[in-house]
Every structure is written in structure tokens, then in C-alpha cells.
Write a protein that holds these residues in place. Sequence first.
Motif, PDB file in Angstrom:
ATOM      1  N   ASN A  56     -11.068   6.915  29.948  1.00 29.69           N
ATOM      2  CA  ASN A  56     -11.828   5.698  29.686  1.00 29.69           C
ATOM      3  C   ASN A  56     -10.862   4.585  29.296  1.00 29.69           C
ATOM      4  O   ASN A  56      -9.982   4.792  28.464  1.00 29.69           O
ATOM      5  N   ASP A  62     -19.267   0.733  25.586  1.00 28.40           N
ATOM      6  CA  ASP A  62     -19.949   2.022  25.442  1.00 28.40           C
ATOM      7  C   ASP A  62     -21.188   2.123  26.311  1.00 28.40           C
ATOM      8  O   ASP A  62     -21.686   3.221  26.589  1.00 28.40           O
ATOM      9  N   GLN A  65     -21.166   4.594  31.232  1.00 31.95           N
ATOM     10  CA  GLN A  65     -20.828   6.006  31.210  1.00 31.95           C
ATOM     11  C   GLN A  65     -20.575   6.455  32.643  1.00 31.95           C
ATOM     12  O   GLN A  65     -20.956   5.780  33.594  1.00 31.95           O
ATOM     13  N   SER A  66     -19.952   7.610  32.774  1.00 36.85           N
ATOM     14  CA  SER A  66     -19.685   8.112  34.114  1.00 36.85           C
ATOM     15  C   SER A  66     -19.810   9.627  34.131  1.00 36.85           C
ATOM     16  O   SER A  66     -19.641  10.298  33.097  1.00 36.85           O
ATOM     17  N   ARG A  67     -20.134  10.136  35.294  1.00 37.92           N
ATOM     18  CA  ARG A  67     -20.223  11.583  35.519  1.00 37.92           C
ATOM     19  C   ARG A  67     -19.543  11.911  36.840  1.00 37.92           C
ATOM     20  O   ARG A  67     -19.668  11.148  37.804  1.00 37.92           O
ATOM     21  N   ARG A  79     -26.333   2.061  30.660  1.00 36.34           N
ATOM     22  CA  ARG A  79     -27.477   2.509  29.854  1.00 36.34           C
ATOM     23  C   ARG A  79     -28.453   1.383  29.563  1.00 36.34           C
ATOM     24  O   ARG A  79     -29.671   1.574  29.582  1.00 36.34           O
TER      25      ARG A  79
END
Lengths: 111, 112
Positions: A56, A62, A65-67, A79
Amino acid sequence: DAMVIQNPRYQVTQFGKPVTLSCSQTLNHNVMYWYQQKSSQAPKLLFHYYDKDFNNEADTPDNFQSRRPNTSFCFLDIRSPGLGDAAMYLCATSRVGDEQYFGPGTRLTVT
Amino acid sequence: AQSVTQLGSHVSVSEGALVLLRCNYSSSVPPYLFWYVQYPNQGLQLLLKYTTGATLVKGINGFEAEFKKSETSFHLTKPSAHMSDAAEYFCADSGSARQLTFGSGTQLTVLP
């Protein structure tokens, strides 16, 4: 042809409504990147994966996000999008130390 | 830390004229240098790259760049501009890292 694919190309979301952008690759590269690019600016790196190792950037909010569930796919989750998150989001892949291959981008609009 | 400077955020040339886009790098390690082109609402496409070896690098669409260590430069040239060359051009350096450090970009306009 081997390539980097991003879906959707254009995404409209409402202020505060979570949104997910997707990236897939057929190049079998072990490194995947997410960039944010605002108008008339250079791409700004948000984060990258070296295989499953997540990295990151220090100034990535914040809210992002990542997957990366497997080698081929990577997702960017926002988000609670704000108006300032409207931008082009670029996915790229590479072998370690080699040039990056970019997808066509997803243009995000926040209303 | 490495940095990349592109001189001229906007460059205009006439069709058929020489294209020269300037890039200077600052790196404490041997640079790995790239030029990318971006058309409106598209991703970045690699034009050419310099890693080691020959200092004059040829790329796609008739572009080439010369690596000059003494001048810390990697300028992009094309002998004769075409209307289809109008786009944003980014110079980048990855050095020994996995990450690209981009210049701020140069918007090339080609005049008929």
C-alpha cells in the motif's frame, strides 16, 4: 491476444455508495498495480501486489481497498466514494523489473 | 529517490515537422526509462524503453529516444509528426524498484 482487461470502462456511483472496479490479465504477470489518474495529471500509484504480497502506498486513503484472489484478477474497492474520487482508474501488470502493461482504464463518476 | 522532469506541459508542432519531447531523470541507481503514450480515455501504451545497452532506442510508430547519461536525459523524437500522434506522453523511470516514477506529462498537439 494477451492483455489487461478492465471492467466496466465507465462507472457511475453515488456519493458514499461502495463501488468495485475489476481488472483481469492473460499475461500471467506476477505484479499487478492500481493507479488513480485525474485530469491532466500523471497516474498516481495506489497499491500493488507482488504475487499475493500487498503493498500500500503511504498516502493511499483508507477508503481504498484491494483484493487479488488469484494471479489473473485484481479488484479495487472504494468503500465510500467522495466527489474527489472521481477519476480514471488504471490497472497495470508486469513481471518484476520489467515494463508495465496497462489496461484501458475505468472512468469513475461520483454523483 | 528518483524523479522525472518533463519540460513543457504542452508542445505544438505542424504536421510533418520534427517532434521533440524532453525528459530528464534524477536517479541514484542506473535508470530504467520508459516513454508511454496515452490517447483520450485510454490506458497507457508503451512506446519504447531503455534498460541497458544501446543508447538509441527505437520504438513503435516511428518514435525513438536517446539515453544520454552525461545529460541525464531521455528525449523522445520523431522525424515527421502525424495527426494521429496527438496525445499525452509520459516519461517514466523505474530504477531498481518495481514502481514507475512518472513525469508530469506532455500534451502533444499536431497542427494541420
